[in-house]
Design an enzyme around this catalytic site. Structure first.
Site, PDB file in Angstrom:
ATOM      1  N   HIS A   1       0.890  -1.214  -0.109  1.00 60.77           N
ATOM      2  CA  HIS A   1      -0.088  -0.055   0.021  1.00 60.77           C
ATOM      3  C   HIS A   1       0.825   1.118   0.192  1.00 60.77           C
ATOM      4  O   HIS A   1       1.241   1.650   1.194  1.00 60.77           O
ATOM      5  CB  HIS A   1      -0.975   0.020   1.095  1.00 60.77           C
ATOM      6  CG  HIS A   1      -2.046   0.935   1.255  1.00 60.77           C
ATOM      7  ND1 HIS A   1      -3.174   0.637   1.413  1.00 60.77           N
ATOM      8  CD2 HIS A   1      -2.108   2.256   0.595  1.00 60.77           C
ATOM      9  CE1 HIS A   1      -4.194   1.683   1.388  1.00 60.77           C
ATOM     10  NE2 HIS A   1      -3.402   2.711   1.050  1.00 60.77           N
TER      11      HIS A   1
ATOM     12  N   HIS B   1       1.513   4.935  -1.788  1.00 56.61           N
ATOM     13  CA  HIS B   1       0.841   6.242  -3.044  1.00 56.61           C
ATOM     14  C   HIS B   1       2.367   6.799  -3.514  1.00 56.61           C
ATOM     15  O   HIS B   1       3.093   7.269  -2.800  1.00 56.61           O
ATOM     16  CB  HIS B   1       0.125   7.073  -2.256  1.00 56.61           C
ATOM     17  CG  HIS B   1      -1.221   6.695  -1.538  1.00 56.61           C
ATOM     18  ND1 HIS B   1      -2.348   6.583  -2.452  1.00 56.61           N
ATOM     19  CD2 HIS B   1      -1.435   6.015  -0.470  1.00 56.61           C
ATOM     20  CE1 HIS B   1      -3.057   5.994  -1.559  1.00 56.61           C
ATOM     21  NE2 HIS B   1      -2.545   5.837  -0.352  1.00 56.61           N
ATOM     22  N   LEU B   2       2.352   6.927  -4.778  1.00 62.63           N
ATOM     23  CA  LEU B   2       3.671   7.438  -5.509  1.00 62.63           C
ATOM     24  C   LEU B   2       3.309   8.783  -6.248  1.00 62.63           C
ATOM     25  O   LEU B   2       4.126   9.422  -6.717  1.00 62.63           O
ATOM     26  CB  LEU B   2       4.356   6.382  -6.530  1.00 62.63           C
ATOM     27  CG  LEU B   2       4.585   5.434  -5.804  1.00 62.63           C
ATOM     28  CD1 LEU B   2       5.600   4.102  -6.967  1.00 62.63           C
ATOM     29  CD2 LEU B   2       5.924   5.410  -4.897  1.00 62.63           C
TER      30      LEU B   2
ATOM     31  N   ASN C   1      -4.997   6.309  -6.985  1.00 58.10           N
ATOM     32  CA  ASN C   1      -5.664   7.585  -6.908  1.00 58.10           C
ATOM     33  C   ASN C   1      -4.657   8.831  -7.158  1.00 58.10           C
ATOM     34  O   ASN C   1      -4.260   9.528  -6.679  1.00 58.10           O
ATOM     35  CB  ASN C   1      -6.180   7.857  -5.484  1.00 58.10           C
ATOM     36  CG  ASN C   1      -5.004   7.699  -4.316  1.00 58.10           C
ATOM     37  OD1 ASN C   1      -3.957   6.935  -4.413  1.00 58.10           O
ATOM     38  ND2 ASN C   1      -5.319   8.250  -3.100  1.00 58.10           N
TER      39      ASN C   1
ATOM     40  N   ASP D   1      -9.073   2.920  -3.390  1.00 58.59           N
ATOM     41  CA  ASP D   1      -8.331   3.565  -2.116  1.00 58.59           C
ATOM     42  C   ASP D   1      -8.304   5.244  -2.062  1.00 58.59           C
ATOM     43  O   ASP D   1      -7.899   5.806  -3.124  1.00 58.59           O
ATOM     44  CB  ASP D   1      -6.873   3.089  -1.785  1.00 58.59           C
ATOM     45  CG  ASP D   1      -6.648   3.532  -0.373  1.00 58.59           C
ATOM     46  OD1 ASP D   1      -7.123   3.508   0.610  1.00 58.59           O
ATOM     47  OD2 ASP D   1      -5.342   4.094  -0.428  1.00 58.59           O
TER      48      ASP D   1
ATOM     49  N   HIS E   1     -11.079   0.679   1.129  1.00 57.58           N
ATOM     50  CA  HIS E   1     -10.874   1.472   1.788  1.00 57.58           C
ATOM     51  C   HIS E   1     -12.256   1.914   2.806  1.00 57.58           C
ATOM     52  O   HIS E   1     -13.183   2.353   1.905  1.00 57.58           O
ATOM     53  CB  HIS E   1     -10.433   2.883   1.251  1.00 57.58           C
ATOM     54  CG  HIS E   1     -10.403   4.340   2.015  1.00 57.58           C
ATOM     55  ND1 HIS E   1      -9.335   4.826   2.472  1.00 57.58           N
ATOM     56  CD2 HIS E   1     -11.617   4.999   2.254  1.00 57.58           C
ATOM     57  CE1 HIS E   1      -9.697   5.964   2.722  1.00 57.58           C
ATOM     58  NE2 HIS E   1     -10.941   6.245   3.010  1.00 57.58           N
TER      59      HIS E   1
ATOM     60  N   HIS F   1      -5.497  -0.585   5.520  1.00 60.09           N
ATOM     61  CA  HIS F   1      -5.538   0.107   7.043  1.00 60.09           C
ATOM     62  C   HIS F   1      -6.625   0.052   8.034  1.00 60.09           C
ATOM     63  O   HIS F   1      -7.316   1.096   8.409  1.00 60.09           O
ATOM     64  CB  HIS F   1      -5.079   1.647   6.742  1.00 60.09           C
ATOM     65  CG  HIS F   1      -6.087   2.188   5.608  1.00 60.09           C
ATOM     66  ND1 HIS F   1      -7.577   2.294   5.635  1.00 60.09           N
ATOM     67  CD2 HIS F   1      -5.703   2.820   4.479  1.00 60.09           C
ATOM     68  CE1 HIS F   1      -7.879   2.875   4.340  1.00 60.09           C
ATOM     69  NE2 HIS F   1      -6.711   3.132   3.887  1.00 60.09           N
TER      70      HIS F   1
ATOM     71  N   ASP G   1       0.908   2.538   3.784  1.00 63.31           N
ATOM     72  CA  ASP G   1      -0.063   3.743   3.416  1.00 63.31           C
ATOM     73  C   ASP G   1       0.760   5.068   3.209  1.00 63.31           C
ATOM     74  O   ASP G   1       0.469   6.043   3.612  1.00 63.31           O
ATOM     75  CB  ASP G   1      -1.153   3.870   4.472  1.00 63.31           C
ATOM     76  CG  ASP G   1      -2.272   4.731   3.705  1.00 63.31           C
ATOM     77  OD1 ASP G   1      -1.946   5.297   2.366  1.00 63.31           O
ATOM     78  OD2 ASP G   1      -3.120   5.216   4.381  1.00 63.31           O
TER      79      ASP G   1
HETATM   80 ZN    ZN Z   1      -6.976   4.464   2.038  1.00 61.52          ZN
END
Ligand code: ZN
Length: 452
Positions: free
Chosen positions: A89, A91-92, A123, A180, A207, A260, A333
């Site tokens: 999990h 985010h890039l 996302n 997510d 999520h 999460h 996350d």
């Molecule tokens: Zn999330």
């Protein structure tokens, strides 16, 4: 038979992993990791061993013999050698917010944190909801320091209305689907997503947040939010959706993975669901087993996350869930945000904190040293468990497996300094915190990609 006419006797096996007949001599290996304590739950290994690597693959695991010849030798004495960590999990921010993180800089942060594989959430701006977008990620990932796997959207534009072309996403190589950052509010849409994904045995990552219940909340709804006069996000905003998703997973027979998990009620719901044989798995983040809502009293916007930091009771419940196996994975996350975005009043700051470079230290300090988890079980939640959920090759130290390996100094203490992070973003509330357990080497396909 050999030349002298005697039958070849097998080389004495070093437990289940034996030297293969016809194997080349030591100097033909690219890399040798010597004298470390090798821990791998998949092969039930926890002992001193030498690991020999050639062509990016683990070729031998054997009793330490002191002298080895290879092109490169890493002395892992007093170190712990584990399968390369997997973060399911991350985010890039690429495409769209390359000022906060790119696929490349995210991979640099990952290897500095001991991760050899990361899964990027869709996302981005625009969201990864079609085949071309998935191809873009994999094209960029070719230059990354670690393996990057792509998660695709459940619904087009993450709007929660129309399903993406799930089969197209699967063909482009997504390892899961998720909206997510947002839930899928419409139960019929999620039901359809689960029915499609079941055909490909693809996990749906949820999520869990009821947007009506979380409304304008900025932190956990409880004593602290009341004291500070802040709008709260109640535990039931998460739990009602966890309950719904479990029911939908049972009804459709599909696989759901709850992202999460942050509340005691969610952990209980998942524990019961697993007992009933429902195909539900879940993850917890290091911040949810470490911090409580008390930290918000400092008004540090870096501690503003979604789901929010909860109470001490919730933190204890998450730890119990990790310890009894209800919680399968530890995932970061990792959510980069620029300083400008976070340096605003608490209500207007975005949710999220970076986590790739503090995850291992927090696992060692908060879980292993506190006897919540053994080394083997803690590492499994960062390796083989996510690998199994997402059907990835890594996550184990086994002969003929990819040589993705992380070498850890379990005793090394260090102070977190976000400005030393490899990540483009520095939004961590852990600055100044003393942690134990530090990454010495991160090895991807037999190549050293990070040296601490
Ligand atoms: Zn999330």
């Amino acid at each position: 038979m050999n030349k002298s006419g005697k039958l070849e006797t097998p080389h004495p096996a070093y437990d289940e992993i034996s030297k293969q007949a016809g194997e080349k001599k030591d100097s033909d290996f690219d890399l040798a990791i010597t004298g470390g304590r090798v821990i791998d739950l998949e092969t039930k290994m926890d002992r001193m061993a030498d690991i020999l690597i050639r062509d990016g693959v683990i070729k031998r695991i054997e009793k330490p013999k002191g002298k080895l010849r290879a092109k490169q030798i890493i002395d892992a004495k007093d170190k712990i050698v584990v399968p390369g960590l997997i973060d399911m999990h991350t985010h890039l921010r690429e495409p769209g917010r390359e000022d906060e993180e790119t696929i490349y800089t995210g991979s640099c942060a990952a290897v500095a944190g001991g991760f050899t594989s990361i899964c990027c959430m869709p996302n981005t701006q625009p969201p990864i909801d079609n085949q071309e977008a998935v191809k873009f990620v994999y094209q960029k990932a070719k230059d990354a320091k670690c393996k990057v796997y792509c998660v695709g959207c459940i619904t087009k534009g993450q709007k929660g209305e129309e399903l993406t072309e799930i089969y197209d996403l699967v063909r482009a190589g997504v390892v899961a689907i998720s909206d997510d950052g947002l839930p899928v509010p419409n139960s019929q849409v999620l039901r359809n997503a689960l029915e499609y994904s079941r055909m490909f045995n693809l996990p749906v990552i949820s999520h869990c947040e009821d947007l009506n219940l979380s409304a304008n909340g900025v932190m956990h709804e409880g004593f602290v939010s009341t004291t500070l006069g802040m709008c709260g996000i109640p535990s039931i905003a998460e739990e009602t959706i966890v309950a719904r998703d479990i029911e939908l997973a049972e009804f459709t027979g599909a696989r759901i993975h709850i992202a999460h998990v942050s509340t005691e009620g969610s952990v209980d719901l998942i524990r019961q669901a697993k007992k009933r044989g429902i195909k539900v798995t879940c993850e917890a983040t290091p911040h949810h087993f470490t911090l409580t809502h008390e930290i918000i009293k400092t008004f540090d916007t870096n501690a503003k996350v979604n789901p929010p930091l909860r109470t001490k009771k919730d933190v204890e419940a998450v730890k119990r869930g990790l310890s009894d196996g209800t919680i399968d994975c530890i995932a970061t996350d990792h959510a980069p945000h620029s300083v400008e975005e976070k340096e605003v009043e608490f209500d207007s700051a975005p949710f999220g904190m970076v986590g790739l470079e503090t995850a291992l230290g927090l696992v060692v300090t908060e879980l292993i040293n506190q006897k919540v988890l053994s080394w083997a079980h803690a590492i499994a939640k960062l390796t083989i468990n996510p690998a199994r959920i997402l059907d990835l090759k890594g996550g184990k130290i086994k002969r003929n497996s990819p040589a993705d390996i992380t070498i850890i100094d379990p005793k090394a203490s260090w102070i977190v300094d976000p400005f030393k992070f490899q990540s483009k973003s520095k939004n961590s509330p852990f600055g100044g915190r003393k942690l134990q357990g530090r990454v010495c080497y991160t090895i991807v396909d037999g190549k050293v990609v990070y040296e601490g």
